[in-house]
Design a protein around this motif. Structure first.
Motif, PDB file in Angstrom:
ATOM      1  N   PHE A 178      -8.220 -20.790 -16.266  1.00 62.05           N
ATOM      2  CA  PHE A 178      -7.473 -21.888 -15.656  1.00 62.05           C
ATOM      3  C   PHE A 178      -7.936 -22.160 -14.227  1.00 62.05           C
ATOM      4  CE2 PHE A 178      -3.872 -23.742 -13.361  1.00 62.05           C
ATOM      5  CZ  PHE A 178      -3.525 -24.787 -14.211  1.00 62.05           C
ATOM      6  N   LEU A 179      -8.265 -21.113 -13.477  1.00 58.66           N
ATOM      7  CA  LEU A 179      -8.539 -21.273 -12.051  1.00 58.66           C
ATOM      8  C   LEU A 179     -10.015 -21.399 -11.697  1.00 58.66           C
ATOM      9  CD1 LEU A 179      -5.995 -18.672 -10.608  1.00 58.66           C
ATOM     10  CD2 LEU A 179      -5.853 -21.157 -10.390  1.00 58.66           C
ATOM     11  N   SER A 180     -10.908 -20.907 -12.544  1.00 62.28           N
ATOM     12  CA  SER A 180     -12.271 -20.627 -12.088  1.00 62.28           C
ATOM     13  C   SER A 180     -13.285 -21.715 -12.402  1.00 62.28           C
ATOM     14  CB  SER A 180     -12.762 -19.320 -12.724  1.00 62.28           C
ATOM     15  OG  SER A 180     -11.872 -18.270 -12.462  1.00 62.28           O
ATOM     16  N   ASP A 181     -14.357 -21.703 -11.605  1.00 57.63           N
ATOM     17  CA  ASP A 181     -15.582 -22.430 -11.934  1.00 57.63           C
ATOM     18  C   ASP A 181     -16.521 -21.555 -12.756  1.00 57.63           C
ATOM     19  OD1 ASP A 181     -15.076 -24.875 -10.387  1.00 57.63           O
ATOM     20  OD2 ASP A 181     -15.215 -23.561  -8.651  1.00 57.63           O
ATOM     21  N   ARG A 182     -16.508 -20.253 -12.466  1.00 57.37           N
ATOM     22  CA  ARG A 182     -17.289 -19.281 -13.230  1.00 57.37           C
ATOM     23  C   ARG A 182     -16.511 -17.972 -13.302  1.00 57.37           C
ATOM     24  NH1 ARG A 182     -21.765 -17.384 -10.882  1.00 57.37           N
ATOM     25  NH2 ARG A 182     -21.248 -18.242  -8.820  1.00 57.37           N
ATOM     26  N   ILE A 183     -16.792 -17.192 -14.359  1.00 56.81           N
ATOM     27  CA  ILE A 183     -16.129 -15.903 -14.563  1.00 56.81           C
ATOM     28  C   ILE A 183     -17.195 -14.840 -14.807  1.00 56.81           C
ATOM     29  CG2 ILE A 183     -14.511 -14.570 -15.983  1.00 56.81           C
ATOM     30  CD1 ILE A 183     -13.307 -17.315 -16.833  1.00 56.81           C
ATOM     31  N   TYR A 184     -17.086 -13.726 -14.093  1.00 59.13           N
ATOM     32  CA  TYR A 184     -17.902 -12.559 -14.378  1.00 59.13           C
ATOM     33  C   TYR A 184     -17.049 -11.560 -15.156  1.00 59.13           C
ATOM     34  CZ  TYR A 184     -21.537 -14.138 -11.161  1.00 59.13           C
ATOM     35  OH  TYR A 184     -22.537 -14.861 -10.547  1.00 59.13           O
ATOM     36  N   VAL A 185     -17.493 -11.212 -16.356  1.00 61.18           N
ATOM     37  CA  VAL A 185     -16.780 -10.266 -17.203  1.00 61.18           C
ATOM     38  C   VAL A 185     -17.410  -8.886 -17.030  1.00 61.18           C
ATOM     39  CG1 VAL A 185     -16.035  -9.705 -19.548  1.00 61.18           C
ATOM     40  CG2 VAL A 185     -16.297 -12.110 -18.869  1.00 61.18           C
ATOM     41  N   LEU A 186     -16.588  -7.899 -16.667  1.00 59.42           N
ATOM     42  CA  LEU A 186     -17.066  -6.542 -16.437  1.00 59.42           C
ATOM     43  C   LEU A 186     -16.781  -5.651 -17.642  1.00 59.42           C
ATOM     44  CD1 LEU A 186     -16.034  -5.734 -12.750  1.00 59.42           C
ATOM     45  CD2 LEU A 186     -18.025  -7.001 -13.592  1.00 59.42           C
ATOM     46  N   SER A 187     -17.602  -4.631 -17.788  1.00 64.51           N
ATOM     47  CA  SER A 187     -17.395  -3.624 -18.814  1.00 64.51           C
ATOM     48  C   SER A 187     -16.347  -2.617 -18.346  1.00 64.51           C
ATOM     49  CB  SER A 187     -18.709  -2.892 -19.087  1.00 64.51           C
ATOM     50  OG  SER A 187     -19.064  -2.097 -17.950  1.00 64.51           O
ATOM     51  N   THR A 188     -16.018  -1.663 -19.220  1.00 65.50           N
ATOM     52  CA  THR A 188     -15.229  -0.524 -18.795  1.00 65.50           C
ATOM     53  C   THR A 188     -16.050   0.314 -17.816  1.00 65.50           C
ATOM     54  OG1 THR A 188     -16.009   0.712 -20.719  1.00 65.50           O
ATOM     55  CG2 THR A 188     -13.910  -0.436 -20.931  1.00 65.50           C
ATOM     56  N   ARG A 189     -15.391   1.232 -17.127  1.00 67.99           N
ATOM     57  CA  ARG A 189     -16.056   2.077 -16.142  1.00 67.99           C
ATOM     58  C   ARG A 189     -17.108   2.973 -16.786  1.00 67.99           C
ATOM     59  NH1 ARG A 189     -11.663   4.471 -14.118  1.00 67.99           N
ATOM     60  NH2 ARG A 189     -11.956   6.338 -15.334  1.00 67.99           N
ATOM     61  N   PRO A 190     -18.284   3.096 -16.161  1.00 62.12           N
ATOM     62  CA  PRO A 190     -18.731   2.461 -14.912  1.00 62.12           C
ATOM     63  C   PRO A 190     -19.062   0.989 -15.135  1.00 62.12           C
ATOM     64  CG  PRO A 190     -20.504   3.782 -15.830  1.00 62.12           C
ATOM     65  CD  PRO A 190     -19.302   4.036 -16.683  1.00 62.12           C
ATOM     66  N   ALA A 191     -18.535   0.155 -14.268  1.00 60.60           N
ATOM     67  CA  ALA A 191     -18.571  -1.288 -14.486  1.00 60.60           C
ATOM     68  C   ALA A 191     -19.964  -1.866 -14.305  1.00 60.60           C
ATOM     69  CB  ALA A 191     -17.592  -1.979 -13.528  1.00 60.60           C
ATOM     70  N   ARG A 192     -20.319  -2.744 -15.210  1.00 61.91           N
ATOM     71  CA  ARG A 192     -21.514  -3.575 -15.108  1.00 61.91           C
ATOM     72  C   ARG A 192     -21.127  -4.956 -15.592  1.00 61.91           C
ATOM     73  NH1 ARG A 192     -21.379  -0.597 -19.566  1.00 61.91           N
ATOM     74  NH2 ARG A 192     -22.076  -1.499 -21.544  1.00 61.91           N
ATOM     75  N   VAL A 193     -21.902  -5.955 -15.239  1.00 60.42           N
ATOM     76  CA  VAL A 193     -21.603  -7.325 -15.662  1.00 60.42           C
ATOM     77  C   VAL A 193     -22.039  -7.498 -17.107  1.00 60.42           C
ATOM     78  CG1 VAL A 193     -22.083  -9.766 -15.294  1.00 60.42           C
ATOM     79  CG2 VAL A 193     -21.759  -8.260 -13.327  1.00 60.42           C
TER      80      VAL A 193
END
Length: 256
Positions: free
Chosen positions: A197-212
């Protein structure tokens, strides 16, 4: 165009626990970007690094093309809860960031007071936080954040503690305010619908250890509640984001 904020390969571990595993993301001037991922993935750790609370173990961070280093004061940070001081009236809560910067209280009040109407707080200047609704408290917290006139807003799940209806109303309000002022904003959230709803772009992260896992563009017209077709398109993007979270191996590193 040089990004306003650029993270490349940022890593962080606490003792033997790896939290961030080479995070790379960027935010352009006037853009609203979200970082979305499961709880405990390290989203808030990114904000701690940006604001100088902790240091990254590796990688590079640039603001306006220059190394971030000691420039953390360029960010205005809004935490998960409103953090209003119960013994201070709302007018004095909203001036707190300015006072910390050395602005005299009278001058800070003069700067903040004209914004109360725009933030839906006119008439509540002399109230205490306990006398306000949850949504009004969050608007006061955002006013305290933006009046500092920093280069960029960092929003750490600002509506997470609100009930569903209040949260939806605050999301609509924030979108309208962002559209009017074109703040450069980076939002941390675990709410897929909020991110879309709010974004122009979204970065989705993995579970820890986080990566895109996935960078998802949100090419929806604003305002975002624009009829049935807008809802259909938003639902399709939500499905892409959810697929990234539920089936990370199939989508890691991809863009749609």
């Amino acid at each position: 165009m040089t990004p306003k904020l650029d993270l490349q390969g940022v890593r962080k571990a606490f003792d033997a626990t790896k939290v961030l595993d080479g995070i790379s993301l960027s935010v352009r001037e006037g853009e609203f970007v979200s970082i979305l991922g499961p709880s405990g993935a390290g989203k808030s750790t990114i904000f701690q690094i940006l604001t100088g609370g902790i240091e990254a173990d590796g990688g590079a961070i640039r603001l306006d093309g220059e190394p971030l280093m000691s420039r953390q004061d360029r960010f205005a940070f809004m935490p998960q809860r409103d953090a209003l001081m119960p013994w201070r009236r709302i007018i004095d809560n909203t001036t707190l960031g300015l006072e910390v910067q050395g602005v005299p209280r009278r001058a800070a009040r003069d700067k903040v007071r004209p914004l109360f109407a725009e933030f839906g707080l006119a008439g509540f200047e002399d109230h205490y936080p306990a006398q306000l609704s949850g949504g009004m408290r969050q608007r006061a917290a955002l006013l305290r954040t933006v009046v500092q006139e920093r280069d960029m807003l960092l929003l750490d799940e600002p509506f997470g503690a609100l009930d569903a209806l209040t949260r939806m109303g605050m999301q609509r309000w924030l979108e309208a305010m962002w559209k009017r002022h074109r703040w450069t904003a980076l939002l941390v959230t675990h709410d897929v619908r909020e991110a879309v709803f709010l974004s122009d772009r979204i970065y989705v992260l993995s579970t820890r250890p986080a990566r895109v896992l996935h960078e998802v563009p949100v090419p929806l017209p604003r305002p975002r509640d624009a009829g049935a077709e807008g809802l259909r398109q938003a639902s399709a993007i939500e499905a892409v984001v959810l697929e990234s979270l539920l089936n990370p191996e199939a989508t890691e590193g991809s863009n749609r």
